[in-house]
Design an enzyme around this catalytic site. Structure first.
Site, PDB file in Angstrom:
ATOM      1  N   CYS A  32      -0.094   3.817   2.134  1.00 33.33           N
ATOM      2  CA  CYS A  32      -0.204   4.273   3.950  1.00 33.33           C
ATOM      3  C   CYS A  32       1.450   3.853   4.080  1.00 33.33           C
ATOM      4  CB  CYS A  32      -0.756   2.184   4.319  1.00 33.33           C
ATOM      5  SG  CYS A  32      -1.479   1.990   3.275  1.00 33.33           S
ATOM      6  N   ASP A  33       2.192   4.004   3.560  1.00 35.17           N
ATOM      7  CA  ASP A  33       3.782   3.295   3.271  1.00 35.17           C
ATOM      8  C   ASP A  33       4.814   4.421   2.753  1.00 35.17           C
ATOM      9  OD1 ASP A  33       2.796   1.635   5.629  1.00 35.17           O
ATOM     10  OD2 ASP A  33       3.335   0.154   4.079  1.00 35.17           O
TER      11      ASP A  33
ATOM     12  N   CYS B 231       1.211  -1.420   0.022  1.00 34.32           N
ATOM     13  CA  CYS B 231       0.274   0.215   0.141  1.00 34.32           C
ATOM     14  C   CYS B 231       0.750   0.889   0.056  1.00 34.32           C
ATOM     15  CB  CYS B 231      -0.711  -0.003   1.277  1.00 34.32           C
ATOM     16  SG  CYS B 231      -2.065   1.500   0.810  1.00 34.32           S
TER      17      CYS B 231
END
Ligand code: NAP
Length: 302
Positions: free
Chosen positions: A134-135, A131
């Protein structure tokens, strides 16, 4: 209580089905395992969903779908469907409760395929990610490898390139699968490069990834690349483990007709989990609407 329709999965297909079913005044329950939105919430800008020129945040659009479904009367609960029992009255057995219903709409989507190479499990969540939204911010000024050549890999590589120093894309063929506009956009970013005919073999490092060994599949030659993180976008696997008895294609996707009927009467499937050519939010919401109307017809004309 017996529901008219139980929808399994709260991505765009399931939420659209919930909107249409509750507007048709069917007693509607949507069961979602985590949070509503599905894969859409991992996209920071959906730019091909009609009506939002310039893009809309996937999380924001998911909230709008969810609010709309609730406003029309759909009930949404957080539970995990583990089995479906077919029959005239159908049962959805979930982790916390068993629910009875006249029809079921399966909108459980897909999950990311893993590489299954050495080091992948060890560094999951500590350098190996599925993701970018997200990261990616964790990789400011770092060297990142993106694996895959489809829409997700190229779109997310462009996003990651806003943070990372260098983004290398490793693709197993000599031609990207991603849509042309994404490829054009990728070429505008000088810190993105592509290595073709190459697959990852092993990730090494102490606490975090330090290097990845890659194999050129034409020459069989191995090469090490120093990296701080790996983002994997090599396709999707349909979430079909919680039911049986429905016709699936060779890749495991649910076979439906154009009205979202599966091989079992009263069970419908919609969105990414079904066999189809184009997996997009716009096709998922269309599927969901059709599945709800087909459920309504099934109830009214058993
Ligand atoms: P995808 O289209 O299936 O692409 C997967 C990519 O990974 C392909 O390039 C494939 O190579 C490669 N691959 C597969 N298995 C591999 C392995 N074991 N090792 C190395 N590489 C491997 O998956 P996706 O990109 O996640 O997209 C999924 C669906 O969502 C698609 O329908 C896509 O169009 C849609 N999507 C759309 C958008 C958008 O419209 N903006 C954004 C994201 C996703 P080959 O090319 O050789 O098969």
């Amino acid at each position: 209580m017996i529901y008219d329709v139980i929808i399994i999965g709260g991505g765009p297909a399931g939420l659209s089905a919930a909107i249409y079913a509750s507007r048709a005044r069917l007693k509607t329950l949507l069961i979602e395992k985590n949070g509503c939105g599905g894969q859409m919430i991992t996209t920071c800008s959906l730019e091909n969903y009609p009506g939002f020129n310039g893009g809309i945040d996937g999380f924001e659009l998911a909230r709008k779908f969810e609010d709309q479904a609730k406003d029309f009367g759909a009930e949404i609960i957080y539970d995990e469907a583990v089995r479906i029992e077919y029959g005239l009255a159908k049962k959805v057995i979930a982790a916390n409760c068993t629910y009875e219903t006249k029809t079921v709409i399966i909108a459980a989507g897909t999950h990311a395929k893993k590489m299954n190479i050495r080091g992948e499990e060890k560094f999951l969540g500590r350098g190996v990610s599925f993701c970018a939204t997200c990261d990616a911010p964790f990789y400011k000024d770092k060297n990142v490898l993106v694996v895959g050549g489809g829409d997700s890999a190229i779109e997310e590589a462009v996003y990651i390139s806003k943070f990372a120093k260098n983004v290398t894309i490793a693709h197993r063929r000599d031609k990207l699968r991603a849509t042309k506009i994404l490829q054009e956009r990728m070429r505008l970013h000088p810190n993105i490069s592509v290595i073709y005919n190459t697959v990852p073999k092993e990730i090494s490092g102490r606490d975090f990834p330090e290097k990845i060994t890659m194999t050129n599949i034409k020459t069989n030659e191995n090469k090490d690349l120093k990296i701080d993180g790996i983002f994997v976008f090599i396709g999707l696997i349909p979430n079909t483990a919680f039911f049986s008895g429905l016709a699936l294609d060779e890749a495991g996707y649910v076979i439906t007709d154009e009205n979202m009927n599966t091989s079992v009467a009263g069970i419908f499937a919609c969105g990414d989990i079904r066999k189809k050519q184009l997996r997009q939010v716009v096709t998922a919401v269309s599927d969901g609407a059709q599945a709800a109307i087909s459920a309504q017809h099934y109830i009214e004309n058993p």
